[in-house]
Scaffold this active site. Structure first.
Site, short mmCIF file in Angstrom:
data_model
loop_
_atom_site.label_atom_id
_atom_site.label_comp_id
_atom_site.label_asym_id
_atom_site.label_seq_id
_atom_site.Cartn_x
_atom_site.Cartn_y
_atom_site.Cartn_z
N ASP A 107 1.07 -6.28 -5.60
CA ASP A 107 0.90 -5.55 -6.35
C ASP A 107 1.12 -4.23 -7.22
O ASP A 107 2.02 -3.63 -7.31
CB ASP A 107 -0.98 -4.18 -5.67
CG ASP A 107 -2.00 -5.34 -5.34
OD1 ASP A 107 -2.13 -6.53 -5.28
OD2 ASP A 107 -2.62 -4.64 -4.38
N1 URA Z 1 -2.08 -4.93 0.23
C1 URA Z 1 -2.51 -4.77 -1.31
O1 URA Z 1 -3.44 -4.64 -1.20
N2 URA Z 1 -1.46 -4.79 -1.59
C2 URA Z 1 -0.15 -5.57 -1.48
O2 URA Z 1 0.28 -4.92 -2.80
C3 URA Z 1 -0.23 -5.86 0.06
C4 URA Z 1 -0.55 -5.91 0.55
#
Ligand code: URA
Length: 237
Positions: A107
């Site tokens: 993310d």
């Molecule tokens: N879980 C999440 O919520 N975000 C990420 O970037 C990776 C795993």
């Protein structure tokens, strides 16, 4: 990336500067191994990612596969193009960067280990649901952690939107607000949604490792390096 397929005998005769009949002899003597299997067919179809070994020596191809680890900073998007944010590709300074794709996105506000490659076969092995490669994260939370989290993560959680139950995940409480979480899958915002069940917002999320490959501690956020051949081979274990 488009793969360039061709015949094994044509490649070896061009590469080694020998006649095709010499290549045939090499195969007859079991001297050539392709992707771990002794090659018997001179017309075997290969591409730039085929692992070709002659007399126990890797035969390197011109279009070399590329494998990179990047320390993704917060605020950079895991995409090759984006109108709003800087992308992880923008962080790389290499002429072949347009040929690369991301192996398992993070993310925008997650930091840590991100892999990039031009080898679709390698990335598929890492990201396919069957491969169940472990991804380890350090999570910093807004509220205190408690023992019941461990069981809930291990049990799996039902997500009605996708109609799936998450695979068993390992949660280790490191301190009041910090946990390590191991996942063997990568659902949309998975870690944030799992802590969301406890109404506990994730303040920081950092990927520490994928399989047995840890983020190189000498890489500052935004920095990257090539994987060593040993790292490329070892990551599926
Ligand atoms: N879980 C999440 O919520 N975000 C990420 O970037 C990776 C795993």
């Amino acid at each position: 990336m488009q793969s360039k397929r061709g015949r094994l005998d044509r490649f070896l005769s061009n590469h080694l500067g020998v006649k095709r009949k010499d290549v045939r002899l090499m195969l007859a003597k079991n001297r050539v191994v392709v992707d771990g299997v002794t090659a018997a067919d001179i017309g075997l179809s290969i591409d730039e990612f085929s692992h070709i070994v002659l007399d126990n020596q890797r035969v390197l191809q011109v279009n070399k596969p590329v494998y990179i680890m990047l320390h993704k900073p917060v605020g950079v998007v895991s995409a090759t193009k984006d109108d709003l944010h800087r992308t992880v590709i923008d962080l790389l300074e290499r002429p072949d960067k347009a040929t690369l794709h991301i192996v398992g996105r993070l993310d925008l506000n997650t930091s840590g280990l991100l892999l990039l490659t031009n080898d679709g076969r390698w990335s598929r092995q890492l990201t396919s649901p069957e491969s169940k490669v472990t991804k380890s994260y350090k999570v910093t939370l807004k509220n205190s952690l408690a023992e019941p989290y461990i069981e809930a993560f291990a049990q799996g959680m039902y997500f009605s939107y996708e109609d799936i139950t998450t695979e068993p995940a390992k949660l280790e409480i490191i301190s009041e607000y910090v946990a390590h979480v191991n996942l063997t899958e990568g659902r949309y915002h998975q870690i944030k949604r799992m802590f969301g069940r406890f109404r506990n917002p994730v303040l920081q999320l950092h990927r520490m490792s994928i399989g047995c490959l840890s983020l190189d501690s000498t890489l500052l956020p935004g920095e990257s390096r090539n994987l060593t051949p040993q790292e490329v081979e070892s990551i599926h274990r």
